[in-house]
Design an enzyme around this catalytic site. Structure first.
Site, mmCIF file in Angstrom:
data_model
loop_
_atom_site.group_PDB
_atom_site.id
_atom_site.type_symbol
_atom_site.label_atom_id
_atom_site.label_comp_id
_atom_site.label_asym_id
_atom_site.label_seq_id
_atom_site.Cartn_x
_atom_site.Cartn_y
_atom_site.Cartn_z
ATOM 1 C CE1 TYR A 138 -69.632 57.028 26.468
ATOM 2 C CE2 TYR A 138 -67.897 58.432 27.323
ATOM 3 C CZ TYR A 138 -68.314 57.386 26.500
ATOM 4 O OH TYR A 138 -67.405 56.731 25.721
ATOM 5 C CG HIS A 194 -58.058 54.444 27.330
ATOM 6 N ND1 HIS A 194 -58.700 55.219 26.396
ATOM 7 C CD2 HIS A 194 -59.048 53.998 28.148
ATOM 8 C CE1 HIS A 194 -59.993 55.241 26.626
ATOM 9 N NE2 HIS A 194 -60.231 54.498 27.684
ATOM 10 C CG ASP A 246 -56.510 37.187 29.526
ATOM 11 O OD1 ASP A 246 -56.219 38.315 29.992
ATOM 12 O OD2 ASP A 246 -56.522 36.153 30.214
ATOM 13 C CG HIS A 299 -54.626 37.606 34.681
ATOM 14 N ND1 HIS A 299 -53.621 38.166 33.940
ATOM 15 C CD2 HIS A 299 -55.561 37.213 33.779
ATOM 16 C CE1 HIS A 299 -53.936 38.118 32.655
ATOM 17 N NE2 HIS A 299 -55.116 37.548 32.530
ATOM 18 C CD GLN A 351 -62.391 50.259 26.994
ATOM 19 O OE1 GLN A 351 -61.892 51.353 26.779
ATOM 20 N NE2 GLN A 351 -63.666 50.100 27.261
ATOM 21 C CG ASN A 373 -63.598 61.002 26.763
ATOM 22 O OD1 ASN A 373 -63.180 61.453 25.701
ATOM 23 N ND2 ASN A 373 -62.972 60.038 27.417
ATOM 24 N NE ARG A 410 -59.097 59.043 22.560
ATOM 25 C CZ ARG A 410 -59.732 58.958 23.707
ATOM 26 N NH1 ARG A 410 -61.053 59.054 23.769
ATOM 27 N NH2 ARG A 410 -59.079 58.782 24.838
ATOM 28 C CD GLU A 427 -63.995 57.625 25.418
ATOM 29 O OE1 GLU A 427 -64.952 57.211 26.110
ATOM 30 O OE2 GLU A 427 -62.811 57.423 25.704
ATOM 31 C CG ASN A 462 -59.538 58.072 28.205
ATOM 32 O OD1 ASN A 462 -60.116 58.820 27.422
ATOM 33 N ND2 ASN A 462 -60.184 57.199 28.967
ATOM 34 C CD GLU A 463 -63.261 58.923 30.619
ATOM 35 O OE1 GLU A 463 -63.308 57.981 31.417
ATOM 36 O OE2 GLU A 463 -64.204 59.218 29.863
HETATM 37 C C1 NOJ Z 1 -64.997 56.373 28.827
HETATM 38 C C2 NOJ Z 1 -63.768 55.527 28.763
HETATM 39 O O1 NOJ Z 1 -62.725 56.274 28.216
HETATM 40 C C3 NOJ Z 1 -63.953 54.247 27.980
HETATM 41 O O2 NOJ Z 1 -62.851 53.436 28.225
HETATM 42 C C4 NOJ Z 1 -65.254 53.582 28.362
HETATM 43 O O3 NOJ Z 1 -65.424 52.362 27.710
HETATM 44 C C5 NOJ Z 1 -66.396 54.520 28.050
HETATM 45 N N1 NOJ Z 1 -66.251 55.692 28.884
HETATM 46 C C6 NOJ Z 1 -67.778 53.932 28.294
HETATM 47 O O4 NOJ Z 1 -67.969 53.678 29.639
#
Ligand code: NOJ
Length: 519
Positions: A323, A136, A66, A53, A33, A321, A91, A393, A180-181
């Site tokens: 949200y 990730h 990229d 791509h 990212q 994480n 992190r 997160e 991750n996730e």
């Molecule tokens: C969790 C993910 O780990 C991360 O890559 C993503 O950008 C965020 N959620 C926000 O959507």
């Protein structure tokens, strides 16, 4: 009065508003990212490179990563802004193919290894603890072409990769997250098929992936335990995407509890429960669902007794994480739950609804419900006892270039308030909090249209200039004070010495208050 004051007043009756000394503040990013340099200095191709791509249309505005925030070249600035914020930890993740271009350890890419080594040294020099995520979402294409997370051999291949990372960095890195996730990897990559590797196979692949990914995590843990622990101290876990699930009505309470075990427990019970393996209720649900679909056996592959023991105890803390929160209710006759990935709602014949009073940032799939983070942690404690929880997160999305992101500051205030309640009232051992994200970055399918950064990145600028937002100043202030008292909410802070000067301070203070008071 501020909307958030009500619960803080509750806390202040019995406790102060300070975060305990062991609690650490940080921020998080992920390699794909932010880094760019997708083929720089010998890096190999991974599944997101290939997706971008070959299927540019899958990403909003055909964006690519990229170059992204160009952290491959601008990492020194990232360390500088981490320092400016006063972070105690940062992190970041390692791109598997930057270290092992085809995924296998026969060839270690020296330039890639040096990139992360330099970053680690620079963080340590500033007193910032590096926390590494090993995976990730960037699987080497060669491994994908051999089945990826659906091939059981990935357990050993991931272990080999982990061993290389420990050999390179464990002398300096004391906290590690393997995956991750995992639920997003399996559900978005293999079930809904909307993330790389774009495999839409809803019957077997996600469940085979579930099992392999937990075994791969455990393999990485056991390798550290057997080969490195005699010389080095480190804590290892994984970062799970834990959506809190509420019942839609009192009749849905049992369903909500099943859903929590299915969605959250599937990635925690195997490590923290007394018996290990899948949550028993999930095994039942999966058997029933599989039989309904005409199979004799559950499509969720069982763990052998040996595997249960291998996995159990391989998390020294839990990475969370957080949200969003959703509500669940039973589907009405004829109503199709669709693929509600991340909860297992179809297996449960449940329908997700947004929580009451939820509000939204840019992302319309993430209803915001700050109380959910506290409820989630209380549930984890109730299920698994006094485990340490690291919030790996938590963050808020906006759409445009916008330095006055008072909504984001408000979001962090509200979530940190719930974290404080969790620590002080519920006695949950929350050891830290990572804001997502340190800086704007490539938000997967949303490309650059969804921004999560404390620092804005100008993606039109070849230099990818980074500028602190109001939320960065707010977060820096909270970190400095280690408290949610008034210091970071008053005019003095907004007009104060930090370098946020885009609008005049009186306007800023007014906007800030307005958004914090949003009722
Ligand atoms: C969790 C993910 O780990 C991360 O890559 C993503 O950008 C965020 N959620 C926000 O959507």
């Amino acid at each position: 009065m501020f909307r958030h004051r009500s619960s803080l007043v509750q806390v202040s009756w019995c406790v102060d508003l300070k975060f305990p000394p062991k609690f650490k503040f940080g921020a998080a990013t992920a390699s794909y990212q932010i880094e760019g340099g997708w083929n720089a200095d010998g890096k190999g191709e991974h599944i997101w490179d290939r997706l971008i791509h070959t299927h540019p249309e899958k990403i909003q505005e055909n964006a690519t990563a990229d170059v992204a925030a160009d952290s491959y070249h601008k990492w020194r600035e990232d360390v500088k802004i981490a320092k400016e914020l006063g972070l105690q930890f940062y992190r970041f993740s390692i791109s598997w193919t930057r270290i092992l271009p085809d995924g296998f350890p026969k060839n270690i890419n020296k330039a890639g290894a040096k990139y992360y080594s330099d970053l680690i040294n620079a963080l340590l020099a500033e007193g910032i603890e590096p926390i590494i995520t090993m995976y990730h979402w960037e699987l080497p294409v060669k491994i994908q072409d051999m089945g990826g997370w659906a091939n059981p051999l990935i357990v050993d291949w991931f272990g080999d990769y982990a061993r290389v990372l420990y050999s390179l960095y464990v002398d300096r890195v004391k906290t590690w997250l393997t995956v991750n996730e995992a639920n997003v990897v399996c559900d978005c990559g293999y079930n809904a098929g909307i993330y790389a590797p774009l495999i839409k196979e809803t019957e077997f692949a996600p469940y085979i992936c579930n099992k392999n990914i937990l075994l791969a995590h455990a393999k990485a843990y056991r390798i550290f335990e057997h080969e490195f622990r005699h010389r080095y101290y480190a804590r290892i876990s994984l970062a799970n995407n834990l959506m809190w699930i509420e019942p839609y009505s009192p009749e849905d309470s049992e369903l909500a509890e099943l859903a929590r075990n299915h969605a959250v427990g599937r990635y925690a019970y195997p490590f923290f429960s007394k018996n290990g393996g899948w949550p028993p209720s999930t095994e039942k649900v999966m058997l029933k669902y599989s039989r309904k679909q005409g199979y004799n056996e559950s499509r969720l592959p069982a763990f052998t007794e040996e595997e249960k023991i291998f996995v159990k105890g391989t998390a020294d803390f839990l990475g969370v994480n957080y949200y969003t929160t959703n509500m669940i209710r039973s589907a009405k006759p004829g109503e199709d739950p669709g693929i509600w990935f991340l909860t297992g709602a179809p297996e449960l014949n449940g329908i997700l609804e947004q929580p009451p009073n939820a509000y939204y940032g840019h992302s319309k799939i993430l209803p915001i419900y700050p109380e959910g983070i506290r409820k989630q942690m209380a549930w984890l404690k109730e299920q698994y006892g006094d485990i340490d929880i690291l919030i790996t997160e938590n963050g808020y999305s906006t759409s445009n270039y916008q330095l006055e992101d008072y909504d984001r500051a408000d979001f962090y205030y509200k979530h940190l308030e719930q974290v404080l309640l969790s620590i002080k009232v519920d006695n949950v051992s929350v050891i830290g909090f990572a804001a997502w994200s340190l800086l704007d970055n490539f938000e997967w399918l949303a490309g650059y249209t969804s921004k999560f950064g404390l620092y804005e990145v100008d993606f039109e600028d070849p230099d990818r200039k980074r500028t602190p937002r109001a939320s960065a100043h707010f977060y820096a202030c909270v970190i400095k004070n280690r408290s949610l008292n008034d210091t970071c909410l008053n005019k003095k802070f907004i007009a104060g010495s930090l370098h946020y000067k885009r609008t005049n301070s009186a306007d800023s203070a007014q906007n800030y208050r307005k958004s914090l008071m949003r009722l």
